[in-house]
Scaffold this active site. Structure first.
Site, mmCIF file in Angstrom:
data_model
loop_
_atom_site.group_PDB
_atom_site.id
_atom_site.type_symbol
_atom_site.label_atom_id
_atom_site.label_comp_id
_atom_site.label_asym_id
_atom_site.label_seq_id
_atom_site.Cartn_x
_atom_site.Cartn_y
_atom_site.Cartn_z
ATOM 1 N N SER A 1 3.678 -2.650 10.244
ATOM 2 C CA SER A 1 5.133 -2.605 10.408
ATOM 3 C C SER A 1 5.840 -3.912 10.060
ATOM 4 O O SER A 1 6.805 -4.304 10.722
ATOM 5 C CB SER A 1 5.504 -2.151 11.829
ATOM 6 O OG SER A 1 4.992 -0.864 12.082
ATOM 7 N N ASN B 1 0.865 -1.185 0.000
ATOM 8 C CA ASN B 1 0.000 0.000 0.000
ATOM 9 C C ASN B 1 0.901 1.234 0.000
ATOM 10 O O ASN B 1 1.520 1.546 1.011
ATOM 11 C CB ASN B 1 -0.882 -0.033 1.262
ATOM 12 C CG ASN B 1 -1.718 1.227 1.401
ATOM 13 O OD1 ASN B 1 -1.864 1.999 0.458
ATOM 14 N ND2 ASN B 1 -2.275 1.430 2.585
ATOM 15 N N GLU C 1 -5.198 -5.646 10.426
ATOM 16 C CA GLU C 1 -4.172 -4.638 10.685
ATOM 17 C C GLU C 1 -4.452 -3.945 12.023
ATOM 18 O O GLU C 1 -5.260 -3.005 12.068
ATOM 19 C CB GLU C 1 -4.173 -3.588 9.570
ATOM 20 C CG GLU C 1 -3.887 -4.157 8.201
ATOM 21 C CD GLU C 1 -3.339 -3.079 7.282
ATOM 22 O OE1 GLU C 1 -2.194 -3.223 6.850
ATOM 23 O OE2 GLU C 1 -4.033 -2.085 7.028
ATOM 24 N N GLY D 1 2.503 1.789 10.780
ATOM 25 C CA GLY D 1 3.401 2.935 10.638
ATOM 26 C C GLY D 1 4.060 3.355 11.939
ATOM 27 O O GLY D 1 4.637 4.430 12.038
ATOM 28 N N HIS E 1 -9.214 0.623 4.914
ATOM 29 C CA HIS E 1 -7.932 0.857 5.588
ATOM 30 C C HIS E 1 -8.167 1.752 6.805
ATOM 31 O O HIS E 1 -9.006 2.651 6.773
ATOM 32 C CB HIS E 1 -6.936 1.506 4.616
ATOM 33 C CG HIS E 1 -5.548 1.508 5.165
ATOM 34 N ND1 HIS E 1 -5.112 2.460 6.064
ATOM 35 C CD2 HIS E 1 -4.516 0.646 5.004
ATOM 36 C CE1 HIS E 1 -3.864 2.184 6.405
ATOM 37 N NE2 HIS E 1 -3.480 1.089 5.776
ATOM 38 N N GLU F 1 -6.662 4.192 7.942
ATOM 39 C CA GLU F 1 -6.526 5.636 7.696
ATOM 40 C C GLU F 1 -7.796 6.196 7.063
ATOM 41 O O GLU F 1 -8.173 7.335 7.311
ATOM 42 C CB GLU F 1 -5.280 5.892 6.823
ATOM 43 C CG GLU F 1 -4.001 5.675 7.629
ATOM 44 C CD GLU F 1 -2.811 5.163 6.842
ATOM 45 O OE1 GLU F 1 -2.793 5.290 5.608
ATOM 46 O OE2 GLU F 1 -1.888 4.628 7.477
ATOM 47 N N LYS G 1 0.052 4.293 -0.231
ATOM 48 C CA LYS G 1 -0.586 5.462 0.396
ATOM 49 C C LYS G 1 -0.377 6.717 -0.469
ATOM 50 O O LYS G 1 -0.341 6.621 -1.684
ATOM 51 C CB LYS G 1 -0.068 5.657 1.824
ATOM 52 C CG LYS G 1 -0.076 4.355 2.630
ATOM 53 C CD LYS G 1 0.155 4.577 4.080
ATOM 54 C CE LYS G 1 0.256 3.236 4.788
ATOM 55 N NZ LYS G 1 0.263 3.338 6.223
HETATM 56 C C1 PEP Z 1 -0.553 -0.227 6.047
HETATM 57 O O1 PEP Z 1 -0.627 0.950 5.776
HETATM 58 O O2 PEP Z 1 -1.463 -0.994 5.680
HETATM 59 C C2 PEP Z 1 0.595 -0.707 6.815
HETATM 60 C C3 PEP Z 1 0.589 -1.929 7.253
HETATM 61 O O3 PEP Z 1 1.611 0.200 7.011
HETATM 62 P P1 PEP Z 1 3.062 -0.129 7.659
HETATM 63 O O4 PEP Z 1 3.555 -1.393 7.040
HETATM 64 O O5 PEP Z 1 3.902 1.060 7.325
HETATM 65 O O6 PEP Z 1 2.828 -0.280 9.142
#
Ligand code: PEP
Length: 250
Positions: free
Chosen positions: A212, A9, A166, A172, A94, A96, A11
């Site tokens: 992460s 992703n 997630e 992040g 997601h 966000e 973003k």
């Molecule tokens: C994400 O945005 O779905 C995500 C898992 O981000 P990150 O790997 O940076 O934590």
């Protein structure tokens, strides 16, 4: 048989030229593997990315879409616009989008249905916040997110749904769920799916972990029985790291 998948992703990162550069690097560096590889660049770069990857096994997917078929929704993108440029899969829900754009379970139910009805595959994201885990409400919360957005769908739609668990506290932040925490939740998700539908369906759905994931921790997380791959944010912006994560999904 459920599929192994690693999805990046991107973003709101990468200009058009940077997108071209990163896709070139991915095409040069990705090792052959049986893992399905997806990348989600921003809307403005999707069409070029679809063309650029047409001679590779990388699938270009969208980060979001609107639930309406068309109309007065300034700034939004409809399912058939995605299909028309060759996009076949869309990320929905997601954290966000939930946190910054007010996407509720009810809206996500509409988006998912619209995507599926238009023949798109959905990568559906969900997961608890830190306060939910600290108050030991994480299982309840995850079950309600799934029920509210997805469990009205007929079984046949599940051929086109990939789940991405997630935990918001791990996105992040550099903080990762331990492989045991990921497995515990993925097993719970499969049990919840089996109760809502049946065990055969639950065994067929790919469930990705996101939060992460990096080259250093990917193999241990993907090694867990109910983890079928990952949704990757930060580490998907670097071709070598993304490749290392794909290779770790054995
Ligand atoms: C994400 O945005 O779905 C995500 C898992 O981000 P990150 O790997 O940076 O934590």
């Amino acid at each position: 048989m459920r599929k192994k998948i690693v999805a990046g992703n991107w973003k709101m990162n990468k200009t058009a030229s940077e997108t071209t550069e990163l896709i070139d690097a991915l095409k040069n560096q990705l090792s052959p593997s049986d893992v399905e590889v997806m990348i989600a660049p921003t809307f403005v770069n999707l069409q070029a990315a679809v063309k650029q990857t047409s001679d590779s096994h990388i699938e270009v997917i969208a980060q979001n879409m609107h639930q309406a078929q068309s109309g007065a929704y300034t700034g939004e993108i409809a399912a058939d616009m995605l299909k028309d440029i060759g996009v076949q899969t869309v990320i929905i829900g997601h954290s966000e989008r939930r946190a910054y754009f007010g996407e509720t379970d009810a809206i996500l139910a509409e988006k998912t249905k619209a995507a599926l009805d238009n023949g798109l595959r959905v990568v559906f994201c969900f997961g608890e916040e830190l306060a939910d885990r600290q108050s030991e409400k994480h299982f309840e919360l995850v079950a309600s997110q799934l029920k509210n957005a997805l469990f009205a769908l007929p079984s046949s739609d599940w051929n086109n749904i990939v789940l991405a668990y997630e935990p918001v506290w791990a996105i992040g932040t550099g903080e990762t769920a331990s492989p045991e925490q990921a497995q515990e939740m993925h097993a719970f998700i499969r049990t919840t799916l089996a109760a809502a539908y049946d065990d055969a369906l639950a065994q067929e759905v790919s469930i990705l972990y996101g939060g992460s994931v990096k080259p250093a921790n990917a193999e241990e997380i993907f090694g867990k029985a109910d983890v079928d791959g990952g949704l990757i944010g930060g580490a998907a912006l670097n071709a070598a790291d993304f490749n290392a994560i794909i290779v770790a999904n054995k």
